[in-house]
Design a protein around this motif. Sequence first.
Motif, PDB file in Angstrom:
ATOM      1  N   TYR A  84       0.837  -1.204   0.000  1.00 23.80           N
ATOM      2  CA  TYR A  84       0.000   0.000   0.000  1.00 23.80           C
ATOM      3  C   TYR A  84       0.873   1.256   0.000  1.00 23.80           C
ATOM      4  O   TYR A  84       0.652   2.201  -0.777  1.00 23.80           O
ATOM      5  CB  TYR A  84      -0.888  -0.047   1.239  1.00 23.80           C
ATOM      6  CG  TYR A  84      -1.759   1.164   1.490  1.00 23.80           C
ATOM      7  CD1 TYR A  84      -3.031   1.248   0.939  1.00 23.80           C
ATOM      8  CD2 TYR A  84      -1.327   2.197   2.312  1.00 23.80           C
ATOM      9  CE1 TYR A  84      -3.846   2.343   1.193  1.00 23.80           C
ATOM     10  CE2 TYR A  84      -2.121   3.294   2.569  1.00 23.80           C
ATOM     11  CZ  TYR A  84      -3.388   3.363   2.006  1.00 23.80           C
ATOM     12  OH  TYR A  84      -4.178   4.453   2.263  1.00 23.80           O
ATOM     13  N   GLY A  85       1.886   1.273   0.875  1.00 27.90           N
ATOM     14  CA  GLY A  85       2.740   2.437   0.977  1.00 27.90           C
ATOM     15  C   GLY A  85       3.593   2.656  -0.261  1.00 27.90           C
ATOM     16  O   GLY A  85       3.703   3.772  -0.769  1.00 27.90           O
ATOM     17  N   SER A  88       1.506   4.088  -3.034  1.00 32.85           N
ATOM     18  CA  SER A  88       0.709   5.288  -2.757  1.00 32.85           C
ATOM     19  C   SER A  88       1.134   6.515  -3.557  1.00 32.85           C
ATOM     20  O   SER A  88       0.273   7.235  -4.084  1.00 32.85           O
ATOM     21  CB  SER A  88       0.723   5.602  -1.257  1.00 32.85           C
ATOM     22  OG  SER A  88      -0.138   4.736  -0.557  1.00 32.85           O
ATOM     23  N   GLY A  92      -1.402   8.246  -6.029  1.00 38.18           N
ATOM     24  CA  GLY A  92      -1.762   9.652  -5.917  1.00 38.18           C
ATOM     25  C   GLY A  92      -1.533  10.394  -7.217  1.00 38.18           C
ATOM     26  O   GLY A  92      -2.331  11.249  -7.620  1.00 38.18           O
ATOM     27  N   SER A 107     -10.928   1.875  -7.643  1.00 38.90           N
ATOM     28  CA  SER A 107     -10.273   1.379  -6.432  1.00 38.90           C
ATOM     29  C   SER A 107     -11.252   0.614  -5.550  1.00 38.90           C
ATOM     30  O   SER A 107     -10.971  -0.502  -5.087  1.00 38.90           O
ATOM     31  CB  SER A 107      -9.665   2.554  -5.655  1.00 38.90           C
ATOM     32  OG  SER A 107      -9.096   2.122  -4.440  1.00 38.90           O
ATOM     33  N   ALA A 139      -4.549   1.522  -2.221  1.00 45.09           N
ATOM     34  CA  ALA A 139      -3.613   2.643  -2.291  1.00 45.09           C
ATOM     35  C   ALA A 139      -4.162   3.790  -3.119  1.00 45.09           C
ATOM     36  O   ALA A 139      -3.798   4.953  -2.910  1.00 45.09           O
ATOM     37  CB  ALA A 139      -2.278   2.168  -2.880  1.00 45.09           C
ATOM     38  N   CYS A 140      -5.028   3.483  -4.059  1.00 42.23           N
ATOM     39  CA  CYS A 140      -5.544   4.518  -4.964  1.00 42.23           C
ATOM     40  C   CYS A 140      -6.641   5.369  -4.338  1.00 42.23           C
ATOM     41  O   CYS A 140      -6.983   6.428  -4.890  1.00 42.23           O
ATOM     42  CB  CYS A 140      -6.088   3.865  -6.245  1.00 42.23           C
ATOM     43  SG  CYS A 140      -4.841   3.020  -7.231  1.00 42.23           S
ATOM     44  N   PRO A 143      -5.617   9.160  -1.246  1.00 48.38           N
ATOM     45  CA  PRO A 143      -5.090  10.386  -1.879  1.00 48.38           C
ATOM     46  C   PRO A 143      -6.081  11.018  -2.853  1.00 48.38           C
ATOM     47  O   PRO A 143      -6.256  12.240  -2.876  1.00 48.38           O
ATOM     48  CB  PRO A 143      -3.825   9.883  -2.602  1.00 48.38           C
ATOM     49  CG  PRO A 143      -3.413   8.668  -1.845  1.00 48.38           C
ATOM     50  CD  PRO A 143      -4.700   8.018  -1.431  1.00 48.38           C
ATOM     51  N   GLY A 378       0.030  10.737  -1.228  1.00 47.14           N
ATOM     52  CA  GLY A 378       0.502   9.380  -1.474  1.00 47.14           C
ATOM     53  C   GLY A 378       1.909   9.168  -0.960  1.00 47.14           C
ATOM     54  O   GLY A 378       2.240   8.105  -0.420  1.00 47.14           O
ATOM     55  N   ASN A 381       1.742   8.671   2.688  1.00 46.80           N
ATOM     56  CA  ASN A 381       1.304   7.304   2.975  1.00 46.80           C
ATOM     57  C   ASN A 381       2.434   6.303   2.813  1.00 46.80           C
ATOM     58  O   ASN A 381       2.522   5.325   3.569  1.00 46.80           O
ATOM     59  CB  ASN A 381       0.147   6.921   2.042  1.00 46.80           C
ATOM     60  CG  ASN A 381      -1.205   7.264   2.622  1.00 46.80           C
ATOM     61  OD1 ASN A 381      -1.322   7.592   3.813  1.00 46.80           O
ATOM     62  ND2 ASN A 381      -2.229   7.214   1.805  1.00 46.80           N
ATOM     63  N   CYS A 385       3.321   4.046   5.981  1.00 45.46           N
ATOM     64  CA  CYS A 385       3.006   2.620   5.883  1.00 45.46           C
ATOM     65  C   CYS A 385       4.264   1.754   5.993  1.00 45.46           C
ATOM     66  O   CYS A 385       4.222   0.663   6.567  1.00 45.46           O
ATOM     67  CB  CYS A 385       2.274   2.326   4.582  1.00 45.46           C
ATOM     68  SG  CYS A 385       0.602   2.981   4.553  1.00 45.46           S
TER      69      CYS A 385
END
Length: 441
Positions: A84-85, A88, A92, A107, A139-140, A143, A378, A381, A385
Motif C-alpha cells: 500500500y505504501g 501510494s 496519488g 479502487s 492505495a488509490c 489520496p 501518497g 502514505n 506505511c
Amino acid sequence: MGCSAEMDLAVTRNATQRRHAFVMLSPRSLPPRAWLIVALLWFVACLNYLDRVMLTTMRLSLVDAIPMTDAQFGLLTSAFLWVYGLLSPFAGFLADRFSRSRVIVCSLFVWSVVTWSTGHCTTFHSLLLTRALMGISEACYIPAALALIADYHRGPTRSLATGIHMSGIMAGAGLGGIGGWIAEHYHWSNAFNWFGVGGMIYGVFLALLLRDAPASNAAPTPVATVVSPVHFWAAMIDLLRRRSFLLALAFWGLLGVVGWAVTGWMPTYMNEHFALSEGVAGFTAFGYLQATSFVGALAGGVWADRWSRRNERGRIFVPVIGLCLAAPGIYLASHTTLVVVAIAGLMLYGFARASTDSNMMPILCMVIDPRYRATGYGLLNLFACLVGGATIYAGGLLRDSDISLTVIFQGAAVSMILAALLLFLIKPPPAAAFSAPADAA
C-alpha cells in the motif's frame, strides 16, 4: 497627514480584499455537489478501513483455521501496508493526472473483489497474496478522495469536510471488531464474503453519482497550467525540495508508528491482558477509540477552520495540541490492570489524535503546489506505511520472543510527542514559492 491618509487607504483596501476573498470562499459559494461528494465518500472510507482492519480482530479463529506464528500473523498486515505504501505515491499521481472520481470508483470495486477473494483462502500464502493485492487496490483511494474534497472545499469548510470524510474511516475502523464477532459466531470467511459483495454493489451506485469538481473550482491556476500534463518525477522533485513537506513526511511517518501499532496489536493486547473474548476484545480495542475519534475529527475540523481565519497556521496548531493530549492517553491504556482505565486512555487518544486526520490534507494544501496534492498525500502514505508495517511486524517478533506489547505502545507515546514538535516547525511558504498560485487554505 498625506502619509497617514495613504496608510489608511491601504489598510481599507486590504480589508476589502480580505472580505472579498472570504465571500468568494464562503460555504454559500461552494460548487454544486460539494457536500454530496463528502457524503458519498464517507461510506467508501468506512468500507476502506473496515475491510483492511477486521482481519486483526479475528486472530484466534484465523490461526485455528490456517495455522501460523504470531510473526506471520503480523506479516499479513505488514505486507498490506508495505505494498500500500510503496504504491501510494504513484496512485496519488494517477489521481492528479486523470479523473479523481474514476480512480476512486475503480479502487473501491477492485478492493471489494479482493476482500471477497480473501474469504476463500485456505493457506497462509494465499492470504498473504490477497493482503498484498488489497494494498495495491486500496492505495488509490485516500489520496484521490482527499484531493477531490479539497477541490470542492477551498475555503473555510476544508478542514470540516476533510474531518467528516475521515470520520468515515474511524467508523470503519471502529466497526472492525465486527470481523471478530462474525468469526466467533459464524466463520471467519463470512466477514470477507459479505463486505466484499457489499462493496461491489456500492461501487456501481457510486459510479452513477460521483463527479470531479468543476474546473473553475479545482485550483485557480492559469489555463496553461491546468491543462498541461502532470509528470510523476517532476512532482516528486518539486515535493521533496520543500522543507515544509519534508517535515510533514517525517511527522506522518511517526504517526504511522502509533496508528498501526494500535491497529495491528491492540485487539490482541485486550484479549490477553484483560482476558476478553475475541469479539469483545475487537470492539473494546476499536469501538470506544473510534467513537471518540469520530467526534474528535469533526471537532478538530471545525476548530481548525475557525482558527485559520485569524491565523494561517491555525490548522497546524490544532493537531499539535491534540497530539500532546493523545500521548498520555495511549501510555495510560497500556499501563493499567483495569479495563475501564484502558478504555478511558484509548478514548482520550482517539479524540485528541483525530484532529491530525482532519487537517493533514488542508496542511498539505498550504505548503505544496496544488497540482500535486494527491501525489503528495501518497508520498506521506508511503513513509507512514513502511514505518507502520515494520512496527506491526516488530510486534510479532517481540511476542515470539516473549516480550510484552507494552514496549511497542511506549514507543508509540514517545513518537507522538516528537511528531507534534515536527508539525509545529512547519511554516507555509509565500504564494510565490509555488510554480502555480495556491488557493486559499
